[in-house]
Structures are given as structure tokens and as C-alpha cells.
Design an enzyme around this catalytic site. Structure first.
Site, PDB file in Angstrom:
ATOM      1  N   MET A 372       0.887  -1.167   0.000  1.00 42.24           N
ATOM      2  CA  MET A 372       0.000   0.000   0.000  1.00 42.24           C
ATOM      3  C   MET A 372       0.925   1.217   0.000  1.00 42.24           C
ATOM      4  O   MET A 372       1.364   1.692   1.044  1.00 42.24           O
ATOM      5  CB  MET A 372      -0.940  -0.064   1.203  1.00 42.24           C
ATOM      6  CG  MET A 372      -1.972  -1.177   0.966  1.00 42.24           C
ATOM      7  SD  MET A 372      -2.883  -1.726   2.395  1.00 42.24           S
ATOM      8  CE  MET A 372      -4.016  -0.402   2.555  1.00 42.24           C
ATOM      9  N   ASP A 373       1.206   1.679  -1.213  1.00 43.82           N
ATOM     10  CA  ASP A 373       2.351   2.567  -1.410  1.00 43.82           C
ATOM     11  C   ASP A 373       2.217   3.951  -0.779  1.00 43.82           C
ATOM     12  O   ASP A 373       3.224   4.557  -0.425  1.00 43.82           O
ATOM     13  CB  ASP A 373       2.640   2.717  -2.910  1.00 43.82           C
ATOM     14  CG  ASP A 373       3.178   1.417  -3.503  1.00 43.82           C
ATOM     15  OD1 ASP A 373       3.901   0.717  -2.792  1.00 43.82           O
ATOM     16  OD2 ASP A 373       2.858   1.105  -4.662  1.00 43.82           O
ATOM     17  N   GLY A 375       0.303   4.801   2.076  1.00 41.28           N
ATOM     18  CA  GLY A 375       0.284   4.718   3.537  1.00 41.28           C
ATOM     19  C   GLY A 375       1.474   3.982   4.123  1.00 41.28           C
ATOM     20  O   GLY A 375       1.739   4.087   5.320  1.00 41.28           O
ATOM     21  N   GLY A 378       4.771   6.233   1.339  1.00 42.19           N
ATOM     22  CA  GLY A 378       4.657   7.669   1.045  1.00 42.19           C
ATOM     23  C   GLY A 378       4.782   7.890  -0.451  1.00 42.19           C
ATOM     24  O   GLY A 378       5.875   7.812  -1.005  1.00 42.19           O
ATOM     25  N   GLY A 380       4.358  10.584  -2.107  1.00 44.97           N
ATOM     26  CA  GLY A 380       5.098  11.817  -2.385  1.00 44.97           C
ATOM     27  C   GLY A 380       6.544  11.721  -1.932  1.00 44.97           C
ATOM     28  O   GLY A 380       7.449  12.267  -2.553  1.00 44.97           O
ATOM     29  N   TYR A 461       9.107   0.137  -8.838  1.00 43.66           N
ATOM     30  CA  TYR A 461       7.992   0.526  -9.694  1.00 43.66           C
ATOM     31  C   TYR A 461       7.883   2.038  -9.829  1.00 43.66           C
ATOM     32  O   TYR A 461       8.130   2.764  -8.873  1.00 43.66           O
ATOM     33  CB  TYR A 461       6.678  -0.005  -9.104  1.00 43.66           C
ATOM     34  CG  TYR A 461       5.918  -0.816 -10.116  1.00 43.66           C
ATOM     35  CD1 TYR A 461       6.066  -2.191 -10.188  1.00 43.66           C
ATOM     36  CD2 TYR A 461       5.097  -0.185 -11.047  1.00 43.66           C
ATOM     37  CE1 TYR A 461       5.398  -2.926 -11.142  1.00 43.66           C
ATOM     38  CE2 TYR A 461       4.431  -0.921 -12.002  1.00 43.66           C
ATOM     39  CZ  TYR A 461       4.582  -2.288 -12.044  1.00 43.66           C
ATOM     40  OH  TYR A 461       3.927  -3.013 -12.999  1.00 43.66           O
ATOM     41  N   MET A 528     -16.094  16.392  -4.393  1.00 45.23           N
ATOM     42  CA  MET A 528     -16.778  17.172  -5.425  1.00 45.23           C
ATOM     43  C   MET A 528     -17.627  18.258  -4.755  1.00 45.23           C
ATOM     44  O   MET A 528     -18.330  17.986  -3.778  1.00 45.23           O
ATOM     45  CB  MET A 528     -17.695  16.272  -6.262  1.00 45.23           C
ATOM     46  CG  MET A 528     -17.015  15.096  -6.939  1.00 45.23           C
ATOM     47  SD  MET A 528     -15.774  15.560  -8.144  1.00 45.23           S
ATOM     48  CE  MET A 528     -16.775  16.306  -9.418  1.00 45.23           C
ATOM     49  N   ASP A 669     -22.583  17.491   1.695  1.00 42.07           N
ATOM     50  CA  ASP A 669     -21.226  17.669   1.193  1.00 42.07           C
ATOM     51  C   ASP A 669     -20.662  16.257   1.028  1.00 42.07           C
ATOM     52  O   ASP A 669     -20.427  15.562   2.020  1.00 42.07           O
ATOM     53  CB  ASP A 669     -20.409  18.473   2.212  1.00 42.07           C
ATOM     54  CG  ASP A 669     -19.036  18.811   1.675  1.00 42.07           C
ATOM     55  OD1 ASP A 669     -18.744  18.444   0.518  1.00 42.07           O
ATOM     56  OD2 ASP A 669     -18.258  19.449   2.410  1.00 42.07           O
ATOM     57  N   ILE A 670     -20.497  15.807  -0.220  1.00 37.43           N
ATOM     58  CA  ILE A 670     -20.104  14.405  -0.420  1.00 37.43           C
ATOM     59  C   ILE A 670     -18.726  14.264  -1.069  1.00 37.43           C
ATOM     60  O   ILE A 670     -18.258  15.141  -1.782  1.00 37.43           O
ATOM     61  CB  ILE A 670     -21.151  13.617  -1.258  1.00 37.43           C
ATOM     62  CG1 ILE A 670     -21.464  14.333  -2.574  1.00 37.43           C
ATOM     63  CG2 ILE A 670     -22.396  13.347  -0.443  1.00 37.43           C
ATOM     64  CD1 ILE A 670     -22.398  13.546  -3.490  1.00 37.43           C
TER      65      ILE A 670
END
Ligand SMILES: [Cu+2]
Length: 729
Positions: A372-373, A375, A378, A380, A461, A528, A669-670
Site C-alpha cells: 500500500m504505497d 500509507g 509515502g 510523495g 515501480y 466534489m 457535502d459528499i
């Protein structure tokens, strides 16, 4: 002219010609073609005639070179927008505050994340450019005394205003320091050194990887663990192709101890180095015949403006920032309405929330590879500096990332994101009349888009993420996969030696090399805000209708049936070609003049769904991929689809868990979540490095505008385009 004079003249002429030839050959005068092509280097000879956009004399001549991009002085940088990331000075201040506090009893601590604690959404929405910023706060994820802490630091008062110790399963993302120190730990073990010696690998040739181990039960709980696997870099930079197969070292990341060594690959030879290196310097010459040079030239400079982290281009405005976990965060994307000139909100916040990359080999050295790249590593943190001209075109602007290391000191990752205008020769809209109508019409508009790009190299990767904005209001989010496969060593050298394909779990790519089957899922958070905060999610089902006998010569057709989602479970969507739908986010209180609710739809592209059992431990953690679309009510604490603390988590804080609360989502607000998936069955072309494979999805205006928003755009004319004249002209 007498004969002697003629001979002298001939001698001088021949000498001059030879001299010119010599000079051209050895002094390497720029050839005519070079001068004509190189617009940026020979900028003063570039001309740009613009009649459509109405420049005064219709002719623009570039004086001198285009201005180079001004480098940001990060030491002096100050935040200008409420969502601007923490500056170097702010991170320094945070570091001091944490160092001086007694919060960790003055014991050892590491900071796993130091980012802006974004002000409440209402405050950001009310903020006007030029007014003072809401109070600046930092959110810190720290690891100390065997606990994860989430701290909020108020920068003005210098106080830690919130402090929560995590009681959840799971740990913070690894720091770069965690990873670099973990891979050195096996070297302390005599047993490990003996094994690699037997495998014929010198210590000096070892390259080891820190591999997150997922979660597979109680044995691995209660401490931060990592599995280290090693490769030989002898004879190649592409050490990933030379695995010491089956050798796995379990390491405690805090005590830096070797806990267990497993060696299940004694009989598997080290694959050879030949043909694995991908660097230009390692290629056998001659190279493939090159294509003629190609580049986008903008002698007048780009059409976009970047002010700090605010980007304005065409009708679009948005905020863009690098982030250590998400890679890139787009905020407050809004588009100017062509009829009213008013800025209309589309997306409050969008980013890569999590990745899930499970491998499909259940053997001892492979079963746990379910990365799970974002979390764990990181997304970033692993986004390296982009390579100008190759990662991004010549007309790109670059934005640096400012992040904090494990001790809290700030550092700058230069050129972490690039922004550029793209013209691929595509068509924005067109129509030509054919002879039937007798009308001579040929109306075509070229398509130019704006791209914001980052590329993460999560060990082997590489992921390229593009946010592409179109003038017609569409946003395309594209993920490209490249880099190097995770390779499994094998004794097989040819497919004809393999008795059963069942043994493989992948494809034999070269002698002794298997590319193991795996998936990639990239889950996007998309808050959105279509023309306002309160929106609804509508599934527009394409429902097959059967015609009763005799009503019409037709037997069947389809109708659009609108279903407004009331609660979260109504919006848990599994895509199906045979039960197709459109997926709209609408503002039920805003309608077009003729009465349609304004909206944006999410348009899936090529994608994949996980085939794992829902109760398989990796899929419990990656349960956010159980559906391709989810919609949740906005909740500040629900941003990371795999949970805040993903590392070794059991999957009890995922998007799936939140969504199953089945909260109300109508006129709220979704947040829309979309997962882009790839099944990857490797093939020989992926060896030794993969040509990029891409897929994307779109956010497309749907009854958002009154009509085609780019009707009043101009076509291209030859005289409007930049041309580069030769030096002699
Ligand atoms: Cu892949």
C-alpha cells in the site's frame, strides 16, 4: 585577366572554399536545420504572428530568450493561500516546538509526517485573496515510546494544541530513514552472510529492499516489522533482475534486530546480469534510428500563471501542492462560466488516497507482497525530481516539494511536480459538411490541455500521475505504470522445461526470471463541490426495455433511469459492462435554464477489480477496492482509504468500514472515491524495464454548462503559429 592572375584567383578561391569547409566541419557551425528548430536557444529569431487574439500589429517578435523560470527561494518563502503547504521556515519552527516539548518525555522520537493541518473547509471557502490567512497549523504523525502520536501544532502560539495517541492497529508510514536503516540490518547476521556467500554474492554487490509485510495474524502484531530481500548488483544497475530468490529476513524496525531468516531458494540460480541494464550508457551501439526532433514551442511563454501554488489557465483556477503521502493535491478547482464569466466550483480537493498492489504468488517469499504505497512508503516521499525534457516537455514549469525528514528538519525536493500545456494534435470539436447538403463547412478546433504531473518511484515501480484539465471543463486523471517488475528467480531457462504452468505464478521473461502476476489499484479521493457544497450522487442506469408485440418494428431499446443515492450503500458501485450506468454528482438546488440539475459525472476508463476473497487478509486491508465507486459524506478524518495508520493494519479503518455505516449522502457535502485498477500479467516486453502502460478516468461536466462551453474558441491558422527563422533571415 591574364593566365597568372587567373591561376592566383583560382588558388585563392579553392583555398577559401577549403577553409569554409574546414571551419564548418571542425568548428561545428550550427547547421541551418538546427537554427530553425531550436526556438528556445535561438529565441530572438522566433516569430509569432497572432491575428486571432488581436495583438496590435499582428506580428510578435520574441526579443532575446524566453525568461527562464524563476527559482523559488525556499528559505524566504511565505504562505499566500490557506492551503499552501508548510514552508521551510514553518517546518523549522515545528521542529523546534516538538524538540522543546515534554510530550515524548524527552525520549527518542521520529516524525513520520509533518504537513499543513488544513483550516476548516468553511474558512477556506470564505477566504478572499489578499486577506489574512487563517491560523497556520501543522499536523504531525510521530513515533515515540512504541506509540503513534498525532499532534497539531499552532504555529503562531508555538503550542501543541492537540495530542492523540493512536490505539488503532497499524503504524505510520515508514520514513526514508526507516527504509535505509532496515536494509542494512541483515548484514549484522552471520547466518545471512553465510547464505549469501553460498549463493555466490559478494557483500559489496548486495542491494536490499525494505518490503512491507502486510498483516497476517497475531504473530506479527505489537511491533514494527519489515521483511528485507536482497539482490546482486554485480554487472548491472538493474539489480531487481538478480534476486537471491527465497531469502527473506524479518527485521524489527525499531530495535534493528534480525528476528528470522528464511531461505527457500537454495537451488535457484542467480539470474545473469547480461541484458538487464536499462541505462543509455549500458546499451550496445548503434542505438535505434532516432525520430526527428519534436517539441512544443511557446515563444510568448505559457498561457498559464502560477502564483505560489495557485494555477490559472484558460477558464480554470486551482491550487496545487506536493504532499509527502498523496504525491499531489489539487484543491479548489473551479471553472469560469463562458456565459456569465463567474467562477464555478467543481472539486474542493482531489488526490491519490491509497494504492494497493497485491502479488499473486502464495509462496513463502511472496505471499506478503501486498503493498500500500501511499500509507506504507509515502507516494510523495518517493516522488523523485522530474527529468526536464523527458519527464515533462520543454515548455513545462516545475514546482518543488518542501518536506520534513524524520528528525523534523525541512528539505526541498526540487522539480517534484511539473505543469505544462499539451498539444497532441487532437481535436476539441469539429464538423464538416458533406456534398449532400451542398454547404461548404469545415469547422474544427484544436485541443490544448493543461497537465500537472508527478512521478513516484516506489523502489522498483514507477507511477506517473497526471491531472489534465481541458478547456471544455473535463478533468482527466491518468495513471501510468513504468519502471521495473518484481522478479522471481527460477531454475527454468525455457518454457519447454516447465511441466505445469501452475508452478509459475507469472511469465518466464528471460532465463531464470519470472515476472510475477499482480494488480495495481489506485484509489482517488474526490471531494466534489459542484456549484456549491451540497451535492447528490445519481446513478443513471441504462435499463433495457423490451417492446410489446406490434407497437413498433423494434424489439428493444434502453432508457436512462435516474436513482438518487440516499445513503452510502446506494453508492457502493461495482462496474459492469452488462449493467451499465452513468454516475453523476449533481447540485440538486442548481438547475440550467431549461431545468436540468447541474452536474459532473465520473467516467470510468479501462480498469480492473480485485479477484481476491474479501476475507483474505490483504483484501481486508485493501477493502477500499471492493467497489470501484463509493460516496461518503465529507468527514475531515476520512481521507486515507486504507486508514490513517496503514502499516501492518488489519483493515479496520478503511473506506469500506466507513461506508458500511450507511450514512445519509443526499444533498450533503459528499466525497466521491474512484479506484483505477490494472491486472498485470507480465510479458517479455516488460523486461528489463517496462514501456509505460496507462489508464485514466474523467470528471466530465454533465448539464453543468448551458451549451458547449468552447463554442467561441478560435481555430488555428498557419500565420498564428510560432515559426523559427534561420539566422540569415
Ligand atoms: Cu505492474
Amino acid at each position: 585577366m591574364d593566365f597568372t592572375t587567373y591561376l592566383r584567383f583560382l588558388f585563392i578561391l579553392t583555398g577559401s572554399l577549403l577553409l569554409v569547409l574546414f571551419v564548418r566541419t571542425w568548428v561545428r557551425l550550427p547547421s541551418q536545420a538546427k537554427v530553425e528548430l531550436d526556438c528556445s536557444e535561438y529565441g530572438s529569431w522566433c516569430t509569432f504572428k497572432n491575428s486571432v487574439s488581436g495583438s496590435s500589429n499582428g506580428v510578435f517578435i520574441q526579443k532575446g530568450k524566453p525568461k527562464p523560470q524563476q527559482k523559488v527561494d525556499h528559505e524566504k518563502e511565505v504562505a499566500k493561500h490557506p492551503l499552501d503547504p508548510l514552508t521551510v521556515q514553518e517546518i523549522k519552527k515545528v521542529q523546534k516546538i516538538v524538540q522543546q516539548s515534554s510530550i515524548f518525555n524527552h525520549g527518542k522520537f521520529t516524525l513520520h509526517s509533518v504537513v499543513l493541518e488544513e483550516p476548516p473547509k468553511e474558512q477556506v471557502l470564505l477566504w478572499k485573496a489578499g486577506s489574512s490567512l487563517p491560523s497556520r497549523k501543522a499536523e504531525i504523525i510521530a513515533w515515540a515510546n512504541g506509540h503513534a502520536y498525532k499532534l497539531i501544532v499552532d504555529l503562531a502560539s508555538g503550542k501543541i494544541v492537540d495530542n492523540q495517541i493512536s490505539h488503532e492497529n497499524g503504524y505510520p508510514a515508514m520514513t526514508m530513514e526507516d527504509m535505509t536503516s532496515a536494509v542494512k540490518v541483515p548484514l549484522k547476521s552471520k547466518q545471512f552472510l553465510e547464505i549469501i556467500g553460498k549463493r555466490g554474492v559478494n557483500v559489496s554487490d548486495l542491494s536490499c529492499l525494505p518490503i512491507s509485510l502486510g498483516w497476517f495474524g497475531a504473530d506479527e502484531e505489537g511491533r514494527r516489522l519489515i521483511k528485507v530481500q536482497c539482490y546482486s548488483s554485480a554487472g548491472t544497475a538493474n539489480f531487481y533482475m538478480r534476486p537471491i530468490e527465497g531469502l527473506t529476513v524479518l527485521v524489527d524496525m525499531d530495535s534493528n534486530e534480525v528476528l528470522k531468516i528464511t531461505d527457500k531458494g537454495k537451488d535457484i540460480p542467480l539470474p545473469k546480469a547480461e541484458g538487464t541494464d536499462y541505462r543509455l550508457s549500458a546499451q550496445k551501439y548503434p542505438l535505434l534510428p532516432p525520430l526527428n526532433p519534436i517539441s512544443i514551442e511557446q515563444p510568448k511563454g505559457p498561457s498559464f500563471k502560477v502564483d505560489g501554488h495557485q494555477v490559472k489557465w484558460g477558464s480554470w483556477e486551482f491550487h496545487l501542492k506536493p504532499d509527502p503521502r498523496a504525491g499531489v493535491i489539487i484543491s479548489q478547482a473551479a471553472i469560469k462560466d463562458p456565459d456569465t464569466g463567474k467562477l464555478r466550483r467543481v472539486l474542493y480537493k482531489g488526490f491519490t488516497s491509497e494504492l494497493f498492489v497485491p502479488y499473486m504468488d502464495p509462496s513463502d517469499a511472496w505471499y506478503f507482497k501486498t503493498y500500500m504505497d501511499a500509507g506504507e512508503y509515502g507516494f510523495g516521499l518517493t516522488a523523485m525530481s522530474l527529468d526536464p525534457l523527458n519527464d515533462c516537455p520543454r515548455n513545462a514549469y516545475y514546482m518543488d516539494g518542501v518536506m520534513a525528514s524524520a528528525d523534523g528538519a525541512p528539505y526541498v525536493r526540487p522539480n517534484m511536480v511539473c505543469i505544462f500545456e499539451r498539444y497532441e494534435g487532437d481535436i476539441a470539436w469539429r464538423h464538416t459538411e458533406c456534398p449532400i447538403s451542398g454547404m461548404e463547412i469545415r469547422e474544427v478546433r484544436p485541443k490544448v490541455t493543461l497537465v500537472a504531473r508527478m512521478a513516484a518511484s516506489v523502489a522498483n515501480y514507477d507511477y506517473i500521475v497526471d491531472w489534465e484539465f481541458q478547456t471544455d471543463g473535463l478533468i482527466r486523471i491518468k495513471v501510468g505504470l513504468s519502471g521495473i517488475l518484481m522478479i522471481k528467480g527460477t531454475k527454468y531457462e525455457n518454457v519447454n522445461q516447465i511441466r505445469s504452468q501452475d508452478e509459475l505464478h507469472g511469465t518466464l521473461l528471460a532465463q531464470n526470471i519470472i515476472g510475477v502476476i499482480h494488480d495495481h489499484y489506485v484509489t482517488f479521493y474526490l471531494d466534489m463541490d459542484v456549484d456549491g457544497t451540497d451535492n447528490s450522487f445519481v446513478q443513471v442506469k441504462m435499463a433495457k426495455q423490451t417492446v410489446k408485440n406490434g407497437q413498433t418494428p423494434r424489439k428493444s431499446f434502453w432508457k436512462a433511469e435516474r436513482h438518487v443515492a440516499q445513503t452510502e450503500k446506494d453508492a457502493q458501485i461495482k462496474l459492469s459492462l452488462y449493467q451499465p450506468s452513468e454516475f453523476h454528482v449533481i447540485n440538486p438546488s442548481k438547475k440550467t435554464k431549461i431545468g436540468n440539475p447541474v452536474g459532473y459525472k465520473v467516467v470510468p476508463g479501462g480498469t480492473a477489480a480485485s479477484l481476491l476473497d474479501h476475507n483474505d487478509p490483504p483484501q481486508l486491508r485493501g477493502a477500499f477496492t471492493n467497489n470501484q465507486i463509493w460516496v461518503t459524506p465529507y468527514n475531515k478524518s476520512e481521507e486515507w482509504a486504507g486508514g490513517l495508520y496503514v502499516y501492518q493494519s488489519k483493515g479496520d479503518d478503511t473506506l469500506s468500514v466507513w461506508s458500511n455505516r450507511n450514512r445519509n449522502i443526499e444533498k450533503k457535502d459528499i466525497v466521491l472515491w474512484y479506484t483505477l485498477g490494472f491486472h498485470h500479467l507480465p510479458c517479455q516486453e516488460d523486461y528489463p524495464i517496462m514501456p509505460t502502460v496507462s489508464s485514466s478516468f474523467d470528471l466530465k461536466p454533465t448539464n453543468f454548462f448551458e451549451s458547449n462551453p468552447i463554442l467561441r474558441t478560435a481555430p488555428n491558422y498557419e500565420k498564428d503559429l510560432p515559426t523559427c527563422a534561420a539566422l540569415s533571415e
